[in-house]
Structures are given as structure tokens and as C-alpha cells.
Design an enzyme around this catalytic site. Structure first.
Site, PDB file in Angstrom:
ATOM      1  N   SER A  53      41.069  43.586  43.010  1.00  0.00           N
ATOM      2  CA  SER A  53      42.106  42.885  43.769  1.00  0.00           C
ATOM      3  C   SER A  53      43.510  43.103  43.227  1.00  0.00           C
ATOM      4  O   SER A  53      44.479  42.833  43.929  1.00  0.00           O
ATOM      5  CB  SER A  53      41.803  41.383  43.811  1.00  0.00           C
ATOM      6  OG  SER A  53      41.925  40.825  42.515  1.00  0.00           O
ATOM      7  N   HIS A  92      45.818  37.315  39.242  1.00  0.00           N
ATOM      8  CA  HIS A  92      46.653  37.598  40.407  1.00  0.00           C
ATOM      9  C   HIS A  92      48.122  37.375  40.092  1.00  0.00           C
ATOM     10  O   HIS A  92      48.464  36.781  39.073  1.00  0.00           O
ATOM     11  CB  HIS A  92      46.235  36.756  41.611  1.00  0.00           C
ATOM     12  CG  HIS A  92      45.015  37.280  42.291  1.00  0.00           C
ATOM     13  ND1 HIS A  92      44.391  36.616  43.306  1.00  0.00           N
ATOM     14  CD2 HIS A  92      44.294  38.411  42.110  1.00  0.00           C
ATOM     15  CE1 HIS A  92      43.333  37.313  43.720  1.00  0.00           C
ATOM     16  NE2 HIS A  92      43.259  38.408  43.004  1.00  0.00           N
ATOM     17  N   ASP A 127      46.174  33.398  47.953  1.00  0.00           N
ATOM     18  CA  ASP A 127      44.926  32.892  47.381  1.00  0.00           C
ATOM     19  C   ASP A 127      44.533  31.480  47.811  1.00  0.00           C
ATOM     20  O   ASP A 127      43.605  30.910  47.232  1.00  0.00           O
ATOM     21  CB  ASP A 127      45.027  32.901  45.843  1.00  0.00           C
ATOM     22  CG  ASP A 127      45.085  34.296  45.273  1.00  0.00           C
ATOM     23  OD1 ASP A 127      44.802  35.261  46.006  1.00  0.00           O
ATOM     24  OD2 ASP A 127      45.410  34.421  44.077  1.00  0.00           O
TER      25      ASP A 127
END
Length: 185
Positions: A53, A92, A127
Site C-alpha cells: 500500500s 501510511h 483510511d
């Protein structure tokens, strides 16, 4: 006394020394981990990237080094966070930051906490669907494990192999056990 039991003294001493050396290695590794945790203010100062990701910034198997001493996370910063009820941390990028003022009941002082919205570089959406139920942002103090400060590419791929092929753990532990038993000084 050992010789009356048919046990050779020097051989037993050698085996005890091997066990103690192994215990020393394990305890040293544990102390280094705890020392790193204290120095970085992170319960997990080193993590392995488990998914794609964050490509192209990070690949599966990259080892990330975290730092959690900053009070705020900046937009664009890559953070590692835990989701309530899930065991695997997520790596992230911060895409939005929201300051939130709150008053403490005891002192009446106003404190500012930071709320964050994150997104994987290789993902199409933010997210919010990964967060815990009813959670629309991350709390900087509660959810963030640390910010990425460095990495080694592909070094952590062994961790991925061990999680994807559980039988490999048994094989590696067996080999390590045999090495301890067969080791001669």
C-alpha cells in the site's frame, strides 16, 4: 556425585554453558529491544512493511525505524499506527491534520490534541474504512506508534515468509536447536 550417576562432568558443564550462552543472547536481544523502545518512545521501534500500500515509497519486506518523540505529525509524514481491535500496525502517509481543543475537568486547562487522516500512497481512498468502527480519524497520542525516520530495503522479508509459511518457523527452530546441541567449544 554426577559421576556416580554415570554423567560425565565436563560434558554436562559444556551443555550448561551452551544453554547459558543461548539465554545470554536472548536476554541481550530483549534488553536492546526495550532500550530502543525507551529511546524512541515507541512500543515497536522497528516494523516490517507487510503490504504494497505504500509503493513506491516502501516495498513489502522493508524494515522501518520509528521515532515517536515529536508532539505533532506533519502532513506528508509517514506514520505507523495501530487500529483498536487489530494486531497488525499500518504504515501510511498523513494527508490531513485537525487540531482539536479540549478542556480537562480537573484543572480547566485547554489542551490541543491532533487528529490525523492517513492514506496509503498506492491506495485510491483514505483510511477511514480501516479505522475502528465509529472512528473517522486517528488520535496522535493514542493511535500513532511512531513516524518513519529510516529504513533498510527487503531485510524484513524473512518475517513475511515466516508469517505466510508457518511450517518454516518449525524448521528454523529445529535447525537452531540442533545447532545449540551440536555446537562444540
Amino acid at each position: 556425585m554426577l559421576s556416580s550417576l554415570g554423567i560425565n562432568g565436563p560434558n554436562v558443564r559444556q551443555q550448561i554453558a551452551q544453554v547459558l550462552n543461548f539465554a545470554l543472547v536472548l536476554s541481550t536481544a530483549f534488553m536492546l529491544w526495550k532500550g530502543l523502545s525507551i529511546a524512541t518512545n515507541s512500543p515497536s521501534p522497528i516494523v516490517v512493511v507487510l503490504s504494497g500500500s505504500m509503493e513506491p515509497a516502501f516495498q513489502r519486506g522493508d524494515i522501518l525505524f520509528l521515532w515517536n518523540r515529536a508532539e505533532r505529525a506533519e502532513v506528508g509524514e509517514i506514520v505507523v499506527y495501530n487500529v483498536k481491535g487489530k494486531d497488525i500496525p499500518i504504515v501510511h502517509r498523513v494527508v490531513r491534520s485537525y487540531p482539536e481543543d479540549s478542556k480537562t475537568a480537573e484543572t480547566g486547562e485547554t489542551t490541543t490534541s491532533q487528529k490525523l487522516l492517513t492514506k496509503g500512497d498506492n491506495n485510491n481512498a483514505d483510511d477511514t474504512n480501516l479505522y475502528a468502527e465509529g472512528q473517522s480519524y486517528l488520535d496522535r497520542q493514542e493511535d500513532i506508534v511512531g513516524s518513519v525516520r529510516g529504513y533498510f530495503p527487503m531485510v524484513g522479508y524473512v518475517t513475511i515468509l515466516l508469517s505466510e509459511y508457518p511450517w518454516l518457523k518449525t524448521v528454523l527452530l529445529g535447525i537452531m536447536g540442533l545447532m545449540v546441541i551440536l555446537q562444540r567449544e
